[in-house]
Scaffold this active site. Structure first.
Site, short mmCIF file in Angstrom:
data_model
loop_
_atom_site.label_atom_id
_atom_site.label_comp_id
_atom_site.label_asym_id
_atom_site.label_seq_id
_atom_site.Cartn_x
_atom_site.Cartn_y
_atom_site.Cartn_z
CB THR A 175 -4.04 -20.16 17.67
OG1 THR A 175 -4.49 -21.08 18.65
CG2 THR A 175 -3.74 -18.81 18.32
CG ASN A 198 -1.27 -22.35 15.07
OD1 ASN A 198 -1.94 -21.33 14.91
ND2 ASN A 198 -1.62 -23.31 15.92
CE LYS A 233 -1.49 -20.12 22.34
NZ LYS A 233 -2.52 -20.88 21.61
NE ARG A 264 -0.46 -19.76 17.56
CZ ARG A 264 0.36 -20.52 18.25
NH1 ARG A 264 1.66 -20.25 18.23
NH2 ARG A 264 -0.10 -21.52 18.97
CG ASP A 288 -4.94 -23.02 22.91
OD1 ASP A 288 -5.87 -23.58 22.31
OD2 ASP A 288 -3.74 -23.20 22.61
CG ASP A 308 -8.20 -18.77 19.05
OD1 ASP A 308 -9.00 -19.20 19.90
OD2 ASP A 308 -6.97 -18.96 19.13
CG HIS A 360 -8.06 -26.37 18.28
ND1 HIS A 360 -7.42 -25.61 17.32
CD2 HIS A 360 -7.28 -26.27 19.39
CE1 HIS A 360 -6.33 -25.06 17.84
NE2 HIS A 360 -6.21 -25.45 19.10
#
Length: 546
Positions: A85, A106, A168, A170, A305, A352, A486
């Site tokens: 991500t 991450n 999120k 991020r 996600d 992403d 992923h």
């Protein structure tokens, strides 16, 4: 006489030039042709095939509108690994790769500070908009390059407004960039949308008022039923599967979370609804797209996600989430039409990363798949190196498909680090689920496929990455017995949707190979601004050539 003639000629030329200048357009006041608003939409964990897997069930105004009215770059791939991500959001907006922009996962282990690092952590800032917590100690501090949003701010002498929004941190912070006016993310402990002192001392009134509504409770009261009769979800497996996450049967009961568990909204499609609702309020409250200075709204829908990780790509839950997101997008595009004007905004939608099929689903259908575990990998390798070289716990951890050694111990070892790494590589190759492994310092000498070499190299940051990279067999990943993940080089993780629509965009498609790194330079070309300072991609000429 000659002097008089020259004087008359000079006056005549000056008068003519003055007249031309006076009658010419005022080039200093002319505006560069740009949209009033750019909206970046990142759908977290959206595999490319979701554009078409549920196409017949989409409304005319959501995903179908993007595909039919916009320009779809059908073969867009992520050019690095690991496909996570934070890396993805950063790559989209910087046009760069982890080797350059520094966001290598991450989270990661920093060999210089000998500490674990979260991608957006910043101990020098604090929470704004709620009670203090580590959830608010965030900024762009760890990102090493500028973003397209930064470049827009620079190009307009900081008159352009840039705002990031995502559940999120991020997904909000990294796209909005270093120079953003604001980035807002969701605080799971309170249900508030928060920011940090990196951006402001207190949230604006419209955010404070929105937080008082506690809208998550309203969605909890509805529970989560399927949008359509459950027997119409023919693109998905049966509702109850042992390899799906907890409470995998519809209807999903949510009322027990009211005023107690605000985090649970993330794992429902309602989290996307909240995100896009806040995006609308940001447009209205911050007057985005209301003047001739281009503004930028970076939005990331994260619930796709969370649902994907729990239930996997073939679940009724993920199908229902995309059908609901489609309706939310339709409402959002209609709002943009009304508030900003159909011809005044440009939007792009991408992802992403994608996701692997759940191993249990694959095995159920006689397809190869499996999982490994980071802790087991590190323990097994440590045991092997201790038996072979009498090295005690020389492997610090396995993370992001990388082996990280304790350099303090390898420096003191009686054998060279190259020998330790070579032995580790050969051992890892023999483990179940492993396809290959490579010493990061010797990747050019490896027998890896060129695409793997390129993606690993692009993901390798010399000051932040580990020592060995390992490649798993297709549809193997680090994970448990349920749900999916992923992070790999494979197409199911690396093939992403990319569709542009609106101002300056012609209808059409291209099947030429393009990369995630091409998004930012394409935006730069369309906006007539500089590319971000770490860009390695190129403009997508099928879009930029009129």
């Amino acid at each position: 006489m000659k002097k008089i003639f020259c004087l008359i000629l000079s006056i005549s030329i000056f008068s003519s030039a003055f007249a031309q200048t006076k009658n010419a357009p005022n080039t200093y006041s002319a505006e560069v042709a740009r949209p009033k608003l750019v909206v970046g939409l990142v759908v977290d964990q959206m595999r490319w095939d979701y554009l078409y897997r549920y196409y017949n069930r989409y409304t005319q105004g959501g995903f179908k509108r993007l595909i039919n009215d916009g320009f779809s770059v059908e073969n867009t791939f992520i050019p690095y690994t690991p496909t996570y991500t934070a890396c993805g959001h950063t790559c989209i907006y910087t046009g760069s790769v982890p080797a350059v922009h520094g966001i290598i996962g991450n989270d990661w282990y920093d060999p210089e500070t000998k500490k674990n690092v979260y991608c957006t952590e910043d101990s020098t800032v604090s929470t704004v908009g709620s009670t203090p917590s580590s959830e608010g100690n965030m900024s762009t501090r760890n990102m090493l390059t500028t973003t397209i949003t930064d470049e827009l701010r620079l190009a307009t002498n900081f008159r352009a407004k840039v705002i990031g929004i995502s559940l999120k941190d991020r997904g909000s912070i990294l796209p909005a960039g270093h120079a953003a006016n604001a980035a807002y993310w969701y605080q799971a402990s309170s249900g508030n949308w928060i920011t940090s002192t990196y951006y402001m001392k207190e949230v604006p009134a419209w955010i404070a008022d929105y937080n008082k509504l506690k809208l998550a409770n309203r969605f909890y009261a509805k529970n989560w039923e399927t949008l359509y009769p459950i027997n119409t979800y023919v693109n998905s497996t049966a509702d109850e599967k042992a390899y799906e996450g907890k409470q995998s049967t519809f209807p999903h009961q949510l009322t027990q979370n009211i005023d107690k568990n605000f985090d649970a909204i993330r794992s429902t499609p309602y989290g996307n609804t909240l995100t896009l609702d806040l995006a609308k309020r940001a447009i209205a409250s911050e007057h985005l797209g209301q003047d001739n200075i281009t503004d930028f709204l970076a939005v990331s829908c994260s619930s796709t996600d969370h649902v994907g990780h729990l239930y996997g790509p073939n679940s009724i839950e993920i199908e229902d989430t995309y059908l609901r997101l489609d309706k939310d997008l339709e409402a959002f595009f209609n709002y943009l039409d009304e508030k900003v004007g159909k011809a005044n905004y440009m939007v792009f939608l991408t992802a992403d990363h994608g996701a692997a099929h759940v191993p249990g689903f694959m095995q159920e259908n006689r397809l190869p798949a499996g999982t490994v575990n980071d802790r087991d990998i590190a323990n097994k390798l440590n045991t092997y190196l201790n038996d072979k070289f009498k090295l005690n716990n020389v492997v610090l951890k396995s993370q992001n498909n990388q082996i990280i050694f304790d350099h303090g111990k390898t420096d003191k070892a009686s054998i060279s680090f190259d020998i330790i790494k070579a032995a580790s590589v050969e051992y890892l190759k023999r483990l179940d689920g492993f396809q290959n492994a490579v010493d990061m310092a010797k990747i050019s000498q490896s027998t890896l496929q060129e695409i793997q070499k390129k993606m690993i190299t692009n993901g390798y940051n010399a000051r932040r990455s580990g020592d060995i990279y390992y490649v798993l067999q297709p549809n193997w990943f680090n994970g448990g017995n349920t749900g999916t993940s992923h992070g790999t080089w494979n197409p199911y993780d690396a093939h992403i949707p990319l569709v542009f629509m609106g101002w300056g965009i012609k209808r059409g498609t291209t099947n030429r190979m393009h990369y995630m790194t091409d998004i930012a330079p394409t935006l730069a070309a369309l906006l007539h601004i500089q590319t971000p300072n770490g860009t390695v991609g190129e403009p997508i000429s099928e879009i930029t050539n009129k």
